[in-house]
Design an enzyme around this catalytic site. Structure first.
Site, mmCIF file in Angstrom:
data_model
loop_
_atom_site.group_PDB
_atom_site.id
_atom_site.type_symbol
_atom_site.label_atom_id
_atom_site.label_comp_id
_atom_site.label_asym_id
_atom_site.label_seq_id
_atom_site.Cartn_x
_atom_site.Cartn_y
_atom_site.Cartn_z
ATOM 1 C CE1 TYR A 132 15.894 -0.878 -1.229
ATOM 2 C CE2 TYR A 132 15.775 1.481 -0.632
ATOM 3 C CZ TYR A 132 15.266 0.536 -1.450
ATOM 4 O OH TYR A 132 14.654 0.624 -2.658
ATOM 5 C CB SER A 133 20.234 3.558 0.024
ATOM 6 O OG SER A 133 20.822 3.970 1.120
ATOM 7 C CB THR A 137 15.737 3.464 -4.990
ATOM 8 O OG1 THR A 137 15.521 4.569 -4.246
ATOM 9 C CG2 THR A 137 16.970 2.810 -4.496
ATOM 10 C CG ASP A 138 14.714 9.084 -4.675
ATOM 11 O OD1 ASP A 138 14.856 7.897 -4.073
ATOM 12 O OD2 ASP A 138 14.065 9.881 -4.635
ATOM 13 C CD GLU A 139 15.110 5.300 -0.087
ATOM 14 O OE1 GLU A 139 15.861 4.882 0.867
ATOM 15 O OE2 GLU A 139 13.914 5.319 -0.149
ATOM 16 C CB ILE A 176 16.455 -13.041 -8.147
ATOM 17 C CG1 ILE A 176 16.652 -12.441 -6.787
ATOM 18 C CG2 ILE A 176 15.226 -12.877 -8.726
ATOM 19 C CD1 ILE A 176 16.802 -10.848 -6.884
ATOM 20 C CG LEU A 222 5.047 -15.977 -3.710
ATOM 21 C CD1 LEU A 222 4.133 -16.966 -4.094
ATOM 22 C CD2 LEU A 222 4.315 -14.536 -4.343
ATOM 23 C CG PHE A 237 10.186 -4.670 -10.660
ATOM 24 C CD1 PHE A 237 9.627 -3.182 -10.285
ATOM 25 C CD2 PHE A 237 9.517 -5.212 -11.601
ATOM 26 C CE1 PHE A 237 9.182 -2.464 -11.286
ATOM 27 C CE2 PHE A 237 9.065 -4.339 -12.850
ATOM 28 C CZ PHE A 237 8.830 -3.048 -12.401
ATOM 29 C CG ASN A 290 9.964 7.887 -1.135
ATOM 30 O OD1 ASN A 290 10.971 8.402 -1.613
ATOM 31 N ND2 ASN A 290 9.391 7.114 -0.322
ATOM 32 N N PRO A 338 2.857 6.605 13.626
ATOM 33 C CG PRO A 338 4.296 4.816 13.416
ATOM 34 C CD PRO A 338 2.828 4.978 13.243
ATOM 35 C CE1 TYR A 376 9.170 5.627 12.207
ATOM 36 C CE2 TYR A 376 10.429 5.653 10.199
ATOM 37 C CZ TYR A 376 9.811 4.890 11.124
ATOM 38 O OH TYR A 376 9.200 3.612 10.794
ATOM 39 N N PRO A 398 17.561 6.043 12.549
ATOM 40 C CG PRO A 398 18.238 3.920 13.750
ATOM 41 C CD PRO A 398 17.057 4.443 13.128
ATOM 42 C CE LYS A 416 17.188 -1.223 -5.649
ATOM 43 N NZ LYS A 416 16.495 -2.270 -6.286
HETATM 44 P P1 NAD Z 1 8.304 -4.778 -2.495
HETATM 45 O O1 NAD Z 1 8.931 -4.881 -1.365
HETATM 46 O O2 NAD Z 1 6.796 -4.359 -2.466
HETATM 47 O O3 NAD Z 1 8.401 -6.042 -3.380
HETATM 48 C C1 NAD Z 1 9.376 -6.693 -3.632
HETATM 49 C C2 NAD Z 1 9.086 -8.074 -4.136
HETATM 50 O O4 NAD Z 1 10.262 -9.067 -4.312
HETATM 51 C C3 NAD Z 1 8.102 -8.996 -3.612
HETATM 52 O O5 NAD Z 1 7.254 -9.433 -4.187
HETATM 53 C C4 NAD Z 1 9.107 -9.913 -3.098
HETATM 54 O O6 NAD Z 1 8.349 -11.246 -2.579
HETATM 55 C C5 NAD Z 1 9.990 -10.395 -4.057
HETATM 56 N N1 NAD Z 1 11.260 -10.645 -3.626
HETATM 57 C C6 NAD Z 1 12.067 -10.364 -2.489
HETATM 58 N N2 NAD Z 1 13.374 -11.185 -2.573
HETATM 59 C C7 NAD Z 1 13.342 -11.960 -3.454
HETATM 60 C C8 NAD Z 1 14.106 -12.829 -4.044
HETATM 61 N N3 NAD Z 1 15.284 -13.242 -3.396
HETATM 62 N N4 NAD Z 1 13.710 -13.667 -5.328
HETATM 63 C C9 NAD Z 1 12.715 -13.404 -5.886
HETATM 64 N N5 NAD Z 1 11.771 -12.404 -5.437
HETATM 65 C C10 NAD Z 1 12.071 -11.716 -4.428
HETATM 66 O O7 NAD Z 1 9.144 -3.714 -3.472
HETATM 67 P P2 NAD Z 1 8.499 -2.336 -4.223
HETATM 68 O O8 NAD Z 1 8.129 -1.308 -3.376
HETATM 69 O O9 NAD Z 1 7.579 -3.039 -5.436
HETATM 70 O O10 NAD Z 1 10.016 -2.295 -5.135
HETATM 71 C C11 NAD Z 1 10.308 -2.729 -6.098
HETATM 72 C C12 NAD Z 1 11.738 -2.099 -6.727
HETATM 73 O O11 NAD Z 1 11.653 -0.959 -6.858
HETATM 74 C C13 NAD Z 1 12.843 -2.458 -5.549
HETATM 75 O O12 NAD Z 1 13.776 -3.026 -6.300
HETATM 76 C C14 NAD Z 1 12.763 -1.126 -4.857
HETATM 77 O O13 NAD Z 1 14.209 -1.279 -4.606
HETATM 78 C C15 NAD Z 1 12.563 -0.147 -6.127
HETATM 79 N N6 NAD Z 1 12.176 1.084 -5.938
HETATM 80 C C16 NAD Z 1 10.954 1.055 -5.027
HETATM 81 C C17 NAD Z 1 10.369 2.254 -4.650
HETATM 82 C C18 NAD Z 1 9.388 2.620 -3.857
HETATM 83 O O14 NAD Z 1 8.918 3.595 -3.467
HETATM 84 N N7 NAD Z 1 8.614 1.584 -3.437
HETATM 85 C C19 NAD Z 1 10.874 3.510 -5.223
HETATM 86 C C20 NAD Z 1 12.178 3.244 -6.147
HETATM 87 C C21 NAD Z 1 12.544 2.135 -6.409
HETATM 88 P P1 TYD Z 2 9.142 4.834 3.753
HETATM 89 O O1 TYD Z 2 7.758 4.814 3.054
HETATM 90 O O2 TYD Z 2 9.662 3.772 4.515
HETATM 91 O O3 TYD Z 2 10.139 5.136 2.544
HETATM 92 P P2 TYD Z 2 11.588 5.543 2.577
HETATM 93 O O4 TYD Z 2 12.035 5.717 3.784
HETATM 94 O O5 TYD Z 2 12.099 4.716 1.450
HETATM 95 O O6 TYD Z 2 11.550 6.777 2.047
HETATM 96 O O7 TYD Z 2 9.256 6.306 4.584
HETATM 97 C C1 TYD Z 2 8.580 7.737 3.967
HETATM 98 C C2 TYD Z 2 9.200 8.556 4.842
HETATM 99 O O8 TYD Z 2 8.195 8.487 6.049
HETATM 100 C C3 TYD Z 2 10.404 8.480 5.406
HETATM 101 O O9 TYD Z 2 10.949 10.122 5.611
HETATM 102 C C4 TYD Z 2 10.285 7.918 6.949
HETATM 103 C C5 TYD Z 2 8.964 8.401 7.284
HETATM 104 N N1 TYD Z 2 8.195 7.307 8.071
HETATM 105 C C6 TYD Z 2 7.497 7.754 9.411
HETATM 106 O O10 TYD Z 2 7.632 8.926 9.740
HETATM 107 N N2 TYD Z 2 6.948 6.766 10.021
HETATM 108 C C7 TYD Z 2 6.930 5.507 9.454
HETATM 109 O O11 TYD Z 2 6.210 4.728 10.533
HETATM 110 C C8 TYD Z 2 7.292 5.127 8.291
HETATM 111 C C9 TYD Z 2 7.089 3.779 7.838
HETATM 112 C C10 TYD Z 2 7.884 6.020 7.569
#
Ligand code: NAD
Ligand code: TYD
Length: 337
Positions: free
Chosen positions: A153-154, A128-130, A64, A39, A85, A182, A208, A210, A276, A157
């Site tokens: 981040y990537s 993630t694809d990142e 975790i 949480l 997750f 995404n 915003p 970017y 960046p 991962k």
């Molecule tokens: P999110 O940030 O919405 O949720 C992450 C959850 O992990 C939260 O509930 C947080 O409380 C919990 N958490 C964080 N640190 C923790 C810890 N140390 N121990 C236990 N719980 C912890 O993320 P999301 O967007 O739901 O993504 C979930 C997973 O999917 C991630 O691993 C992310 O890398 C991957 N992913 C996300 C996307 C996307 O577009 N959102 C795409 C591909 C992969």
């Molecule tokens: P985001 O949702 O942060 O996902 P990711 O960076 O993991 O792909 O961002 C999606 C795209 O949108 C990314 O190219 C960054 C851009 N972006 C903005 O232009 N403005 C914003 O305020 C945010 C959060 C993201």
């Protein structure tokens, strides 16, 4: 074919985890879900209020990285599969402070792998694809593409993915990795672009963008990702599967679609300094999961974005609640109010 019965879902109070837990409880009658989440700012039990009294759903507030807790949970609930997750998931935050990304995403995954190894548990890493880095105008990421992450981040991962692979290779564990594009849909924290845009438009704040806004992402509706994970967990024989929606859009296209659906003017868009190291384009070749496991996305972008905007408009109380805490400080620091 695997038939897991007692599944440990970590990060099940975050965006995709919540959707996955709900899918399991609603669509897979005979599984028990143990949902372990720390949480953080990104996890919120409000998202699960309809599932908290469900006997097949046990919530554990924990980290975790806590190996003792993980071992106890695995033993007490006879866990036979872990779907991980739990992560720090926002690129901008990883630029502000990378350390917690390594702590949670790398060391946390390692702690989970140790427990899975000791108790002979199937392990699925939600990646993630990142991890593949950035593409030019042409081409797609396949499972054979070299991993070349660009953001903290990537990178964290990718490091976790390497650990997962090493546990499979070295210890013969049953490990799986999904690498998805995404996601968007209900319950996403409004620091990510789509819910941020919807929330700001609702409040009349600037959106915003970017750099030039021509960066490309491949958008997948979250429930399609959840179904793909379940397919991989139950049916996959191979280790790595890409998951993608074939919905390549520029950021400006996405924001334009949202503003049109909300009846708002494009003058809300504000071009700001670029992120960046901003990855230019992600695009997924999802032919492996399609041909081997018969998974295809079921929600088009037009339908998914319409449903997403409608969901946030109908759940403004959820949005207000999740943005009422620590996030506000971050928002003001980054976007100036
Ligand atoms: P999110 O940030 O919405 O949720 C992450 C959850 O992990 C939260 O509930 C947080 O409380 C919990 N958490 C964080 N640190 C923790 C810890 N140390 N121990 C236990 N719980 C912890 O993320 P999301 O967007 O739901 O993504 C979930 C997973 O999917 C991630 O691993 C992310 O890398 C991957 N992913 C996300 C996307 C996307 O577009 N959102 C795409 C591909 C992969
Ligand atoms: P985001 O949702 O942060 O996902 P990711 O960076 O993991 O792909 O961002 C999606 C795209 O949108 C990314 O190219 C960054 C851009 N972006 C903005 O232009 N403005 C914003 O305020 C945010 C959060 C993201």
């Amino acid at each position: 074919m695997r038939e897991p019965k007692n599944i440990l879902v970590t990060g099940g109070a975050g965006f995709i985890g919540v959707n996955f837990v709900k899918m399991l409880l609603d669509e897979v009658p005979d599984v028990k879900v143990v949902n372990l989440d720390a949480l953080t700012y990104a996890g919120n039990l409000t998202s699960l209020h309809d599932k908290m009294d469900e006997p097949r759903h046990v919530f554990v507030h924990g980290d975790i990285r806590d190996s003792d807790l993980l071992s106890r949970v695995a033993r007490e609930h006879s866990i036979d599969a872990i779907v991980n997750f739990a992560a720090e998931s926002h690129v901008d935050r990883s630029i502000e402070g990378p350390k917690v990304f390594v702590e949670t995403n790398v060391l946390g995954t390692l702690a989970l792998l140790e427990v899975a190894r000791n108790a002979d548990i199937t392990f699925l890493q939600v990646s993630t694809d990142e991890v593949y880095g950035s593409l030019g105008d042409e081409g797609y990421f396949s499972e054979e593409t070299n991993v070349k992450p660009n953001s903290p981040y990537s990178a964290s991962k990718a490091a976790a993915d390497h650990l997962v692979h090493s546990f499979k290779h070295t210890f013969g564990m049953d490990c799986l990795i999904t690498r998805c594009s995404n996601n968007y849909g209900p319950y996403q924290f409004p620091e990510k672009m789509i819910p941020l845009c919807i929330n700001n438009a609702r409040l009349g704040r600037k959106i915003p963008i970017y750099g030039d806004g021509m960066q490309v992402r491949d958008w997948l509706f979250v429930t399609d990702h959840c179904h793909a994970i379940w397919k991989v967990l139950t049916e996959a024989e191979d280790e790595v599967f890409n998951v993608g929606g074939n919905n390549e859009k520029t950021n400006l296209d996405v924001v334009g679609a949202i503003l049109a659906l909300m009846g708002k003017d494009e003058s809300l868009i504000e071009f700001v300094e670029d992120r960046p190291g901003h990855d230019r384009r992600y695009a997924i070749d999802a032919s492996k999961i399609q041909s081997r496991l018969g998974w295809t996305p079921s929600v088009t972008f037009e339908e998914g974005i319409r449903r997403t905007v409608a969901w946030y408009q109908e759940h403004q109380a959820w949005m207000d609640e999740v943005t009422s805490g620590e996030y506000l400080g971050y928002y003001e620091r980054v976007y100036g109010g």
